[in-house]
Write an enzyme that holds these catalytic residues in place. Structure first.
Site, mmCIF file in Angstrom:
data_model
loop_
_atom_site.group_PDB
_atom_site.id
_atom_site.type_symbol
_atom_site.label_atom_id
_atom_site.label_comp_id
_atom_site.label_asym_id
_atom_site.label_seq_id
_atom_site.Cartn_x
_atom_site.Cartn_y
_atom_site.Cartn_z
ATOM 1 N N GLY A 128 -6.785 5.188 5.212
ATOM 2 C CA GLY A 128 -6.410 6.213 4.106
ATOM 3 C C GLY A 128 -6.590 7.679 4.609
ATOM 4 C CE1 TYR A 135 -7.180 3.650 -1.477
ATOM 5 C CE2 TYR A 135 -6.912 1.432 -2.554
ATOM 6 C CZ TYR A 135 -6.936 2.209 -1.412
ATOM 7 O OH TYR A 135 -6.717 1.923 -0.113
ATOM 8 C CG ASP A 148 -13.686 -1.437 6.699
ATOM 9 O OD1 ASP A 148 -14.133 -0.304 6.741
ATOM 10 O OD2 ASP A 148 -12.807 -1.901 5.947
ATOM 11 C CD GLU A 155 -2.993 -1.153 2.358
ATOM 12 O OE1 GLU A 155 -3.952 -0.534 2.425
ATOM 13 O OE2 GLU A 155 -2.603 -1.666 3.337
ATOM 14 C CB SER A 210 -5.493 -1.601 -0.714
ATOM 15 O OG SER A 210 -5.166 -0.385 -0.178
ATOM 16 C CD GLU A 220 -10.262 -4.067 6.807
ATOM 17 O OE1 GLU A 220 -9.067 -4.351 7.326
ATOM 18 O OE2 GLU A 220 -10.577 -3.193 6.220
ATOM 19 N NE ARG A 245 -12.365 2.580 6.780
ATOM 20 C CZ ARG A 245 -11.453 2.053 5.915
ATOM 21 N NH1 ARG A 245 -10.473 2.871 5.222
ATOM 22 N NH2 ARG A 245 -11.839 0.783 5.506
ATOM 23 C CG ASN A 278 -8.758 -0.509 7.870
ATOM 24 O OD1 ASN A 278 -8.034 -1.160 7.053
ATOM 25 N ND2 ASN A 278 -9.958 -0.646 7.691
HETATM 26 N N1 LIG Z 1 -17.302 -11.720 4.130
HETATM 27 C C1 LIG Z 1 -17.626 -10.827 3.098
HETATM 28 N N2 LIG Z 1 -18.702 -10.998 2.476
HETATM 29 C C2 LIG Z 1 -18.713 -10.000 1.416
HETATM 30 N N3 LIG Z 1 -17.975 -9.341 1.327
HETATM 31 C C3 LIG Z 1 -16.692 -8.967 1.654
HETATM 32 C C4 LIG Z 1 -16.552 -9.855 2.800
HETATM 33 N N4 LIG Z 1 -15.355 -9.575 3.218
HETATM 34 C C5 LIG Z 1 -14.879 -8.552 2.562
HETATM 35 N N5 LIG Z 1 -15.989 -8.183 1.717
HETATM 36 C C6 LIG Z 1 -15.547 -7.092 0.686
HETATM 37 O O1 LIG Z 1 -14.552 -6.699 0.403
HETATM 38 C C7 LIG Z 1 -13.831 -5.651 0.808
HETATM 39 C C8 LIG Z 1 -12.509 -5.623 1.442
HETATM 40 O O2 LIG Z 1 -12.356 -6.393 2.575
HETATM 41 P P1 LIG Z 1 -11.630 -6.082 3.903
HETATM 42 O O3 LIG Z 1 -12.313 -4.670 4.260
HETATM 43 O O4 LIG Z 1 -11.671 -7.087 4.606
HETATM 44 O O5 LIG Z 1 -10.268 -5.760 3.357
HETATM 45 P P2 LIG Z 1 -9.109 -4.907 3.117
HETATM 46 O O6 LIG Z 1 -8.484 -5.084 1.886
HETATM 47 O O7 LIG Z 1 -8.317 -5.106 4.452
HETATM 48 O O8 LIG Z 1 -9.677 -3.376 3.303
HETATM 49 P P3 LIG Z 1 -9.250 -2.115 3.753
HETATM 50 O O9 LIG Z 1 -8.538 -1.325 2.394
HETATM 51 O O10 LIG Z 1 -10.234 -1.315 4.309
HETATM 52 O O11 LIG Z 1 -8.005 -2.273 4.638
HETATM 53 C C9 LIG Z 1 -14.926 -4.913 1.968
HETATM 54 O O12 LIG Z 1 -14.922 -3.709 1.822
HETATM 55 C C10 LIG Z 1 -16.343 -5.714 1.331
HETATM 56 O O13 LIG Z 1 -16.617 -5.039 0.005
HETATM 57 MG MG LIG Z 2 -11.543 -3.053 4.660
#
Ligand SMILES: Nc1ncnc2c1ncn2[C@@H]1O[C@H](COP(=O)(O)OP(=O)(O)OP(=O)(O)O)[C@@H](O)[C@H]1O
Ligand SMILES: [Mg+2]
Length: 308
Positions: A278, A218, A259, A25, A152, A272, A257, A274
């Site tokens: 960002g 992004y 999610d 990232e 991301s 998850e 943050r 963060n």
């Molecule tokens: N179990 C799930 N079922 C459906 N969609 C999911 C699931 N887990 C994640 N997602 C989708 O995937 C996206 C990214 O997942 P997550 O937030 O776990 O990962 P990340 O890459 O760490 O995100 P960030 O950029 O916020 O750090 C979520 O915003 C959501 O749209």
């Molecule tokens: Mg996320």
């Protein structure tokens, strides 16, 4: 900016703004860092940007800094390593400490803590090697496949069949030897910004993509951000409280943050957290802050205050 905030940028001393780094990232961190750098200068804070490499310790030791503003995303910067380094040097820093950072970066162990506290998160199995794929199948399709220590949406994919599973697992494993298979949640997605001990207004994310993937985050112009979220006040309040508890229970603090998603029946599932989200002009924490009447410079100031 409030008059209180104009008062005394000197009290922060000289600030090392840690941005860039070596994680996947890096580019996002550089974008966040440029925004924060400009803001700190507008606020009258003495700031120097540092892009951490092998010389980091030496630069931190010899630079005469009083504190660090961490805007490194991903591994190495958001996972406790930098936080431990700064603690060892006796330099205060923004945001979460070592434990909250490390747990926040580890989607698997974060979920274990949540489950231990009775907080809702999607059913999952840990995929360590090919032999674990059969337990993922047993969870039932569709599944979300994700690397344990990434951000991301990198390395993530929705999988609808056994045939796709192995390919998705290998793609995720290229980012991280530890991979999660999670039950797919079908329903609206939200993010909750945390500032201090307060949960800011929820943002509802809407994308025509299969999920909120890298492009949707992004570059796509089709992603919609709804803040206020459109939820009724009681539900919004409950989800904000859930997000704050999910954040604090893993030892995260200062700002960040959370999610989460709702399934078809309105049941929430934590995705998850963060601990260094960002801070680009399109980022979610600044958006939620704005809805709470906190402009970008106020936000940066308040994040810097978490180092005091
Ligand atoms: N179990 C799930 N079922 C459906 N969609 C999911 C699931 N887990 C994640 N997602 C989708 O995937 C996206 C990214 O997942 P997550 O937030 O776990 O990962 P990340 O890459 O760490 O995100 P960030 O950029 O916020 O750090 C979520 O915003 C959501 O749209
Ligand atoms: Mg996320």
């Amino acid at each position: 900016m409030t008059t209180d905030m104009k008062r005394a940028p000197e009290r922060f001393g000289k600030v090392a703004l840690l941005m860039g780094g070596q994680s996947a990232e890096r580019e996002i961190s550089l974008r966040s860092g440029r925004m924060v750098h400009e803001s700190l200068r507008r606020l009258g804070v003495a700031v120097e940007a540092i892009d951490p490499d092998a010389t980091l310790l030496e630069r931190l030791r010899s630079g005469g800094y009083d504190r660090a503003f961490i805007i490194l995303h991903g591994r190495g910067g958001e996972d406790g390593q930098i936080q431990g380094t700064l603690s060892t040097l006796g330099l205060p820093y923004t945001g979460s400490g070592v434990l909250g950072s490390a747990l926040g970066m580890d989607k698997y162990r974060c979920k274990l803590v949540w489950l231990g506290c009775g907080l809702p998160t999607a059913d999952f199995v840990l995929l360590r090697d090919e032999g674990d794929l059969s337990s993922a199948v047993a969870l039932g399709f569709p599944l979300m496949i994700k690397p344990v220590h990434e951000g991301s949406s990198l390395g993530m994919a929705r999988v609808d069949s056994v045939a796709d599973l192995e390919r998705a697992w290998r793609a995720a494993a290229a980012f991280d030897p530890l991979v999660l298979a999670e039950r797919w949640i079908q329903g609206p997605e939200f993010t909750c910004a945390i500032l201090g001990r307060e949960a800011l207004p929820l943002i509802r994310l809407e994308t025509p993509h299969v999920f909120y993937d890298y492009e949707a985050k992004y570059s796509a112009d089709t992603t919609r951000y709804h803040c206020p979220s459109g939820l009724d006040a009681e539900v919004e309040g409950r989800l904000r409280a859930l997000a704050l508890r999910a954040f604090e229970v893993v030892g995260a603090s200062g700002w960040g943050r959370v999610d989460l998603m709702l399934d078809a029946s309105g049941q929430p599932f934590l995705l998850e957290i963060n601990t260094v989200p960002g801070m680009t002009d399109h980022s979610l924490v600044p958006m939620a802050a704005r809805a709470a009447g906190i402009d970008f410079d106020d936000l940066v100031w308040r994040i810097l205050e978490t180092s005091l």
